[in-house]
Design a protein around this motif. Structure first.
Motif, PDB file in Angstrom:
ATOM      1  N   GLU A  28      -2.693   2.370  -9.724  1.00 21.98           N
ATOM      2  CA  GLU A  28      -2.065   3.324 -10.628  1.00 21.98           C
ATOM      3  C   GLU A  28      -3.153   4.129 -11.329  1.00 21.98           C
ATOM      4  O   GLU A  28      -4.146   3.564 -11.768  1.00 21.98           O
ATOM      5  CB  GLU A  28      -1.233   2.555 -11.655  1.00 21.98           C
ATOM      6  N   LYS A  29      -2.962   5.426 -11.442  1.00 25.01           N
ATOM      7  CA  LYS A  29      -3.930   6.264 -12.167  1.00 25.01           C
ATOM      8  C   LYS A  29      -3.364   6.579 -13.542  1.00 25.01           C
ATOM      9  O   LYS A  29      -2.208   6.967 -13.674  1.00 25.01           O
ATOM     10  CB  LYS A  29      -4.215   7.559 -11.407  1.00 25.01           C
ATOM     11  N   GLN A  30      -4.196   6.399 -14.563  1.00 19.71           N
ATOM     12  CA  GLN A  30      -3.809   6.714 -15.938  1.00 19.71           C
ATOM     13  C   GLN A  30      -4.875   7.642 -16.503  1.00 19.71           C
ATOM     14  O   GLN A  30      -6.000   7.211 -16.742  1.00 19.71           O
ATOM     15  CB  GLN A  30      -3.716   5.446 -16.782  1.00 19.71           C
ATOM     16  N   LEU A  31      -4.498   8.902 -16.692  1.00 21.97           N
ATOM     17  CA  LEU A  31      -5.442   9.924 -17.118  1.00 21.97           C
ATOM     18  C   LEU A  31      -6.616   9.938 -16.145  1.00 21.97           C
ATOM     19  O   LEU A  31      -6.436  10.184 -14.978  1.00 21.97           O
ATOM     20  CB  LEU A  31      -5.862   9.714 -18.569  1.00 21.97           C
TER      21      LEU A  31
ATOM     22  N   TYR B 189      -3.638  -4.828 -16.590  1.00 20.26           N
ATOM     23  CA  TYR B 189      -4.395  -3.877 -15.781  1.00 20.26           C
ATOM     24  C   TYR B 189      -5.858  -4.294 -15.670  1.00 20.26           C
ATOM     25  O   TYR B 189      -6.405  -4.883 -16.590  1.00 20.26           O
ATOM     26  CB  TYR B 189      -4.368  -2.482 -16.422  1.00 20.26           C
ATOM     27  N   ILE B 190      -6.464  -3.946 -14.543  1.00 18.17           N
ATOM     28  CA  ILE B 190      -7.907  -4.050 -14.359  1.00 18.17           C
ATOM     29  C   ILE B 190      -8.391  -2.664 -13.957  1.00 18.17           C
ATOM     30  O   ILE B 190      -7.845  -2.063 -13.030  1.00 18.17           O
ATOM     31  CB  ILE B 190      -8.268  -5.087 -13.274  1.00 18.17           C
ATOM     32  N   GLU B 191      -9.407  -2.169 -14.648  1.00 15.70           N
ATOM     33  CA  GLU B 191      -9.920  -0.832 -14.363  1.00 15.70           C
ATOM     34  C   GLU B 191     -11.016  -0.884 -13.305  1.00 15.70           C
ATOM     35  O   GLU B 191     -11.849  -1.781 -13.300  1.00 15.70           O
ATOM     36  CB  GLU B 191     -10.465  -0.193 -15.644  1.00 15.70           C
ATOM     37  N   ALA B 192     -10.994   0.110 -12.424  1.00 13.42           N
ATOM     38  CA  ALA B 192     -12.023   0.260 -11.397  1.00 13.42           C
ATOM     39  C   ALA B 192     -12.760   1.577 -11.616  1.00 13.42           C
ATOM     40  O   ALA B 192     -12.319   2.423 -12.384  1.00 13.42           O
ATOM     41  CB  ALA B 192     -11.387   0.224 -10.013  1.00 13.42           C
ATOM     42  N   SER B 193     -13.882   1.742 -10.928  1.00 13.16           N
ATOM     43  CA  SER B 193     -14.703   2.951 -11.077  1.00 13.16           C
ATOM     44  C   SER B 193     -14.136   4.159 -10.344  1.00 13.16           C
ATOM     45  O   SER B 193     -14.429   5.293 -10.697  1.00 13.16           O
ATOM     46  CB  SER B 193     -16.121   2.694 -10.570  1.00 13.16           C
ATOM     47  N   SER B 194     -13.347   3.913  -9.298  1.00 10.52           N
ATOM     48  CA  SER B 194     -12.831   5.019  -8.489  1.00 10.52           C
ATOM     49  C   SER B 194     -11.498   4.623  -7.880  1.00 10.52           C
ATOM     50  O   SER B 194     -11.135   3.440  -7.861  1.00 10.52           O
ATOM     51  CB  SER B 194     -13.821   5.366  -7.373  1.00 10.52           C
ATOM     52  N   GLU B 195     -10.810   5.611  -7.352  1.00 10.14           N
ATOM     53  CA  GLU B 195      -9.549   5.336  -6.662  1.00 10.14           C
ATOM     54  C   GLU B 195      -9.789   4.443  -5.446  1.00 10.14           C
ATOM     55  O   GLU B 195      -9.043   3.501  -5.196  1.00 10.14           O
ATOM     56  CB  GLU B 195      -8.894   6.649  -6.225  1.00 10.14           C
ATOM     57  N   ALA B 196     -10.853   4.722  -4.709  1.00 11.48           N
ATOM     58  CA  ALA B 196     -11.174   3.916  -3.524  1.00 11.48           C
ATOM     59  C   ALA B 196     -11.426   2.458  -3.907  1.00 11.48           C
ATOM     60  O   ALA B 196     -10.933   1.542  -3.239  1.00 11.48           O
ATOM     61  CB  ALA B 196     -12.389   4.494  -2.803  1.00 11.48           C
ATOM     62  N   ASP B 197     -12.184   2.233  -4.986  1.00 10.34           N
ATOM     63  CA  ASP B 197     -12.447   0.862  -5.440  1.00 10.34           C
ATOM     64  C   ASP B 197     -11.160   0.179  -5.880  1.00 10.34           C
ATOM     65  O   ASP B 197     -10.935  -0.998  -5.583  1.00 10.34           O
ATOM     66  CB  ASP B 197     -13.456   0.849  -6.587  1.00 10.34           C
ATOM     67  N   ALA B 198     -10.303   0.901  -6.596  1.00  9.46           N
ATOM     68  CA  ALA B 198      -9.037   0.324  -7.052  1.00  9.46           C
ATOM     69  C   ALA B 198      -8.177  -0.082  -5.860  1.00  9.46           C
ATOM     70  O   ALA B 198      -7.571  -1.156  -5.855  1.00  9.46           O
ATOM     71  CB  ALA B 198      -8.301   1.306  -7.948  1.00  9.46           C
TER      72      ALA B 198
END
Length: 135
Positions: free
Chosen positions: A77-80, A109-118
């Protein structure tokens, strides 16, 4: 008959591409931790063979306990401008407990550095959920 075999081979080939493959649970955990090492928030994950999982929030010195057997949803999921992996508890009860009950809740939620990493994190966690023995 040839067409059926060809179609079956193609379907199996695409199925193998679609799902991440690891050499066991700890290999997937190693992949997760290598991705989280570059994440905006310093985290480390440990997973037992029975699904018992610890999320060590290094930045805040808090360890959250949960069980992947209780997680019903794992998605990107992308948030901002943040790239998040969303977890939801299947039982409707609080998961991700710590001693002080910080962060307890149904969604986490766990945050990642990029969409690819997520997306790689989602694949690795989905692999873990598939491979864990339900006790």
């Amino acid at each position: 008959m040839k067409n059926i075999l060809l179609i079956t081979a193609l379907v199996l080939g695409f199925a193998n591409i679609s799902f991440a493959q690891y050499d066991g649970i700890q290999a997937a955990v190693k992949e997760i931790n290598s991705i989280l090492a570059t994440a905006p928030t310093a985290l480390e994950i440990t997973v037992e063979e029975n699904g018992a999982t610890k999320k060590n929030d290094i930045a805040n010195s808090v360890v959250y306990d949960f069980n992947l057997n209780d997680v019903s949803l794992i998605q990107y999921e992308k948030q901002l401008n943040q790239f998040m992996v969303k977890f939801a508890c299947a039982s409707g009860k609080k998961c991700f407990h710590c001693e002080e009950n910080l962060g307890g809740g149904i969604i986490h939620y766990i945050e990642a550095s990029s969409e690819a990493d997520a997306k790689k994190l989602v694949e690795a966690f989905m692999y873990l959920k598939k491979e864990i023995k339900f006790y």
